[in-house]
Design a protein around this motif. Structure first.
Motif, PDB file in Angstrom:
ATOM      1  N   ASP A 185       8.112  -9.329 -11.954  1.00  0.00           N
ATOM      2  CA  ASP A 185       8.960  -8.355 -11.276  1.00  0.00           C
ATOM      3  C   ASP A 185       8.093  -7.433 -10.425  1.00  0.00           C
ATOM      4  O   ASP A 185       6.859  -7.535 -10.411  1.00  0.00           O
ATOM      5  CB  ASP A 185       9.805  -7.564 -12.280  1.00  0.00           C
ATOM      6  N   ASP A 186       8.740  -6.518  -9.707  1.00  0.00           N
ATOM      7  CA  ASP A 186       8.004  -5.632  -8.805  1.00  0.00           C
ATOM      8  C   ASP A 186       6.974  -4.792  -9.555  1.00  0.00           C
ATOM      9  O   ASP A 186       5.858  -4.578  -9.065  1.00  0.00           O
ATOM     10  CB  ASP A 186       8.975  -4.705  -8.064  1.00  0.00           C
ATOM     11  N   ALA A 187       7.343  -4.310 -10.743  1.00  0.00           N
ATOM     12  CA  ALA A 187       6.429  -3.454 -11.501  1.00  0.00           C
ATOM     13  C   ALA A 187       5.156  -4.208 -11.883  1.00  0.00           C
ATOM     14  O   ALA A 187       4.048  -3.650 -11.830  1.00  0.00           O
ATOM     15  CB  ALA A 187       7.129  -2.922 -12.752  1.00  0.00           C
ATOM     16  N   THR A 188       5.300  -5.474 -12.250  1.00  0.00           N
ATOM     17  CA  THR A 188       4.131  -6.276 -12.625  1.00  0.00           C
ATOM     18  C   THR A 188       3.241  -6.526 -11.415  1.00  0.00           C
ATOM     19  O   THR A 188       2.002  -6.453 -11.508  1.00  0.00           O
ATOM     20  CB  THR A 188       4.585  -7.610 -13.237  1.00  0.00           C
ATOM     21  N   GLU A 190       2.998  -4.623  -8.735  1.00  0.00           N
ATOM     22  CA  GLU A 190       2.352  -3.354  -8.396  1.00  0.00           C
ATOM     23  C   GLU A 190       1.204  -3.051  -9.355  1.00  0.00           C
ATOM     24  O   GLU A 190       0.135  -2.569  -8.934  1.00  0.00           O
ATOM     25  CB  GLU A 190       3.384  -2.230  -8.422  1.00  0.00           C
ATOM     26  N   ALA A 191       1.399  -3.343 -10.637  1.00  0.00           N
ATOM     27  CA  ALA A 191       0.343  -3.103 -11.622  1.00  0.00           C
ATOM     28  C   ALA A 191      -0.871  -3.983 -11.343  1.00  0.00           C
ATOM     29  O   ALA A 191      -2.023  -3.529 -11.449  1.00  0.00           O
ATOM     30  CB  ALA A 191       0.875  -3.356 -13.028  1.00  0.00           C
ATOM     31  N   ASP A 194      -2.712  -2.473  -8.407  1.00  0.00           N
ATOM     32  CA  ASP A 194      -3.357  -1.206  -8.767  1.00  0.00           C
ATOM     33  C   ASP A 194      -4.589  -1.432  -9.638  1.00  0.00           C
ATOM     34  O   ASP A 194      -5.627  -0.774  -9.458  1.00  0.00           O
ATOM     35  CB  ASP A 194      -2.362  -0.297  -9.490  1.00  0.00           C
TER      36      ASP A 194
END
Length: 207
Positions: A185-188, A190-191, A194
């Motif tokens: 997903d988007d959060a993964t 982005e992580a 980062d």
């Protein structure tokens, strides 16, 4: 020279080509295009196991004999299917490294979902190491898919560090796809970006 002679097709050396030969070349080109599209349709729709002469012939509307004559092996059909894949989709770069890296990974993820590139990846993994032509096409597809990520990261790291960074980012999308049949997903995504950028920053501070 008569008008009839001047209308005769010729090759790059100016040697006349018979009209029948031109028609034959056109038929071969049309057949190749039809079979390539059908092979890619079967590959992305059903997976590499379904790319057989009988099945691709049915989808393309040709006889098995025609396919065996021009493409005698299954790997020939898979190579054509992979060659039919156009340029990989890319994020429109905005000049911010974090935003652009996230955008690239999202584009890859979305292409896997909408174009069933997971089945393309599986075919390349299965055949690319043992069939030279498929390995060549795999290299072209991978290079195209990674080029923006490689360019962005190449401005700050080089050599083995660059190779590792590109592999880690691509792997954050490709590995769960191939190993677990899921997409990040988007959060993964982005992580993953980062973590990589923090690592590059820390590495730079150590120097």
């Amino acid at each position: 020279m008569s008008d009839a002679m001047s209308d005769t097709p010729s090759d790059e050396n100016g040697i006349g080509i018979e009209p029948d030969a031109v028609a034959e070349d056109a038929r071969v080109a049309r057949t190749r295009a039809d079979v390539s599209r059908a092979a890619l349709e079967v590959l992305t729709g059903e997976g590499w196991e379904a790319v057989t002469h009988a099945h691709v012939a049915r989808v393309a509307g040709y006889s098995k004999t025609t396919l065996y004559t021009h493409w005698p092996s299954r790997s020939d059909l898979l190579t054509m299917a992979l060659e039919a894949i156009g340029d990989m989709p890319h994020h429109d770069l905005v000049g911010d490294v974090r935003t652009d890296l996230i955008g690239e990974l999202r584009m890859l993820r979305d292409a896997i979902a909408t174009q069933r590139l997971d089945r393309v990846l599986m075919a390349m993994a299965q055949w690319g190491a043992t069939v030279a032509e498929i390995g060549r096409v795999r290299r072209r597809i991978v290079d195209d898919g990674e080029k923006h990520t490689r360019q962005m990261l190449g401005a700050v790291i080089q050599g083995p560090e660059l190779e590792a960074a590109v592999s880690m980012l691509s792997g954050s999308v490709v590995c769960p796809t191939l190993m677990y049949g899921t997409l990040p997903d988007d959060a993964t995504i982005e992580a993953a970006v980062d973590i990589l950028l923090r690592g590059i920053e820390l590495r730079g501070n150590e120097r």
